[in-house]
Design an enzyme around this catalytic site. Sequence first.
Site, short mmCIF file in Angstrom:
data_model
loop_
_atom_site.label_atom_id
_atom_site.label_comp_id
_atom_site.label_asym_id
_atom_site.label_seq_id
_atom_site.Cartn_x
_atom_site.Cartn_y
_atom_site.Cartn_z
N GLN A 26 -0.56 41.38 -2.83
CA GLN A 26 0.32 40.64 -1.94
C GLN A 26 1.78 40.64 -2.38
OE1 GLN A 26 -2.76 37.27 -1.89
NE2 GLN A 26 -1.82 37.06 0.13
N HIS A 46 -2.76 52.34 6.02
CA HIS A 46 -2.14 53.64 6.27
C HIS A 46 -2.84 54.41 7.39
CE1 HIS A 46 -0.37 53.42 1.94
NE2 HIS A 46 0.38 52.78 2.82
N ASP A 59 3.30 48.29 1.12
CA ASP A 59 3.77 49.39 0.28
C ASP A 59 4.86 48.91 -0.69
OD1 ASP A 59 2.05 50.90 1.71
OD2 ASP A 59 3.56 52.15 2.71
N ARG A 84 -0.42 32.14 -11.98
CA ARG A 84 -1.67 32.87 -11.73
C ARG A 84 -1.33 34.21 -11.07
NH1 ARG A 84 -5.28 32.35 -6.89
NH2 ARG A 84 -7.36 33.04 -7.44
N HIS A 129 -8.68 40.54 -7.01
CA HIS A 129 -8.23 39.79 -5.83
C HIS A 129 -8.12 40.77 -4.65
CE1 HIS A 129 -5.99 35.90 -4.58
NE2 HIS A 129 -6.12 36.61 -3.49
N ASN A 173 -11.81 36.67 -7.01
CA ASN A 173 -11.28 35.62 -6.14
C ASN A 173 -11.97 35.61 -4.78
OD1 ASN A 173 -9.11 33.61 -5.32
ND2 ASN A 173 -8.80 35.22 -3.80
N GLU A 174 -12.51 34.47 -4.42
CA GLU A 174 -13.10 34.22 -3.10
C GLU A 174 -14.11 35.26 -2.63
OE1 GLU A 174 -10.34 33.08 -0.09
OE2 GLU A 174 -9.48 31.48 -1.29
N ASN A 315 -10.12 27.11 -4.49
CA ASN A 315 -8.97 27.26 -3.60
C ASN A 315 -9.20 26.37 -2.39
OD1 ASN A 315 -8.32 29.29 -5.38
ND2 ASN A 315 -8.81 30.96 -3.98
N TYR A 317 -7.57 24.61 1.18
CA TYR A 317 -6.48 24.58 2.16
C TYR A 317 -6.68 23.55 3.25
CZ TYR A 317 -4.66 28.88 0.14
OH TYR A 317 -4.14 29.81 -0.73
N GLU A 383 -5.66 27.38 -5.80
CA GLU A 383 -4.75 27.62 -4.66
C GLU A 383 -4.75 26.39 -3.78
OE1 GLU A 383 -5.65 31.12 -2.32
OE2 GLU A 383 -5.79 32.40 -4.09
C1 PNW Z 1 -6.83 32.85 0.34
N1 PNW Z 1 -9.87 30.59 5.59
O1 PNW Z 1 -7.49 33.40 1.44
C2 PNW Z 1 -6.50 34.00 -0.58
O2 PNW Z 1 -7.03 33.82 -1.89
C3 PNW Z 1 -5.04 34.34 -0.67
O3 PNW Z 1 -4.86 35.68 -1.09
C4 PNW Z 1 -4.37 34.06 0.65
O4 PNW Z 1 -3.02 34.48 0.68
C5 PNW Z 1 -4.46 32.57 0.89
O5 PNW Z 1 -5.77 32.07 0.76
C6 PNW Z 1 -3.91 32.15 2.26
O6 PNW Z 1 -4.68 32.69 3.29
C7 PNW Z 1 -8.04 32.62 2.44
O7 PNW Z 1 -10.02 31.18 6.68
C8 PNW Z 1 -8.24 33.23 3.66
O8 PNW Z 1 -10.26 29.41 5.45
C9 PNW Z 1 -8.85 32.56 4.69
C10 PNW Z 1 -9.26 31.26 4.50
C11 PNW Z 1 -9.06 30.63 3.29
C12 PNW Z 1 -8.45 31.31 2.25
#
Ligand code: PNW
Length: 472
Positions: A26, A46, A59, A84, A129, A173-174, A315, A317, A383
């Site tokens: 990223q 690509h 890129d 991280r 990742h 990761n995830e 992580n 959100y 996260e």
């Molecule tokens: C994470 N959802 O992805 C990733 O670890 C990161 O690379 C990313 O940039 C970040 O969260 C923000 O998206 C997720 O749909 C993608 O709940 C999707 C979800 C949660 C985390």
Amino acid sequence: TNDVEDLRASSFPKRFIFGTGSSAYQVEGAWNEGGKGESIWDRIIHTTPSYIQDNSSADVACDSYHRYKEDIKLIKKTGFSMYRISISWPRVLPNGTNDYINSEGLQHYRNVLNELARYNIEPMVTLYHWDLPQALQDMGGWMNETIVEHFQNYARVIFETLGNQVKWWGTINEPKQIARGYSSHNYAPSLGLNGVGDYIAGHNILKAHAKVYRMYEKEFKPTQKGKISLGLSGNFLLPKTDSEEDARAAEQGMQFSLGWFGHPVYSSTGDYPPVMRDIIDRNSLREGRNQSRLPYFTLEEIEEIKGSYDYFSCNHYTTFLGTFGESGLDPSNERDRNVLLDVNPKWPASNCTWLKVYPEGFRKMISWIKAHYGEHIPIAITENGYCDDERLNDFGRVSYYDSYLKELLKAIVEDGANVVAYLAWSFLDNFEWRGGYMRRFGLYHVNFSDPQRPRKRKLSAEYWERFLLQRA
Ligand code: PNW
């Protein structure tokens, strides 16, 4: 009295770690420089530029491969004490396998770690990742069991060369989003093998994680003394109403998301959540299969995977509301789950459809982890962050962090959760996978049309700077 309402960094435990994060694909760019091999994201972008919402690519991204010194200086200035990062597997092993080691790639990460040490910023390093070497994808990627050994070989190269500079490791990761790259079309390699490819990939991810955990434990931990864990995506699911049925639905939904990878590693019994096992076995039988779509572990594998962690990496959100109901393709993980996801219209929206603001869910999520995986389990929030657009006056992000930090403090002070670290996602605006540069998470703005990729402080960076100053 406690001053949870009046949020202060000094109210957090003395040794609590505040940091921020990124991932190689990223931010780095330099996709074909310094001997780097092709990753699955390079390939899909690509060959299919429209795969990304704004037809952009990574890129160059933030060009952090060349500008990491500037990034680290800014991280220090903001006051964070942990950063991280992830290592790009194809930058170190361009063929995916350890038959050829790209020393220039390794040197890059050595330089980054040296720079962090210079500023006394603790690194947390994730081995994987999402940027799988394309060469391994050509052999089936995470669906081919030989990847377990390839991942172990890659990890060994990293521990041997960088291991004495790192105390905090993440393996993968995830896993859930990675598995969805084999089922849905939301992530590379975008295969669409719903309800089949995702479970096979997930199975090998768990085995690969455990092998690397055990290898580190036996061969490296005694001298390098680090901690290592698996990074899980822990969005929370609340019952849609206060009916008992919705409570069961929410719990079932949690077991199909966090539990899919959490139960085998963190529960006291190990293996997949019983509810996943029951439902997927039953659905597979009904589909006329003589084998479950969810693979079985051997008893030895269950034991090897169980307890393969030194801390819980989560992580977080957002939150959803759950109620029983059928959705998704037949078969699919979504259909197996049999829980419909909704949100409360009162929760503030963000610039990502999947991310609504409900800070109380963060505290509830932490309680769920304690209740299922141990009252005193050390938790690192690896996260947490908010999605908007290019704006510099990012009030939405400031209020997101302020409210989520308050809930975190309550989880620690009032619920007694053993949370040891919190990392804001992300330090810079970066390449948000299929969302390209339209979905911004950064504390610092990056201008992606300027070849210099200038970084500009947002209001949220000022917020963090002021917050962390109280600890200095
Ligand atoms: C994470 N959802 O992805 C990733 O670890 C990161 O690379 C990313 O940039 C970040 O969260 C923000 O998206 C997720 O749909 C993608 O709940 C999707 C979800 C949660 C985390």
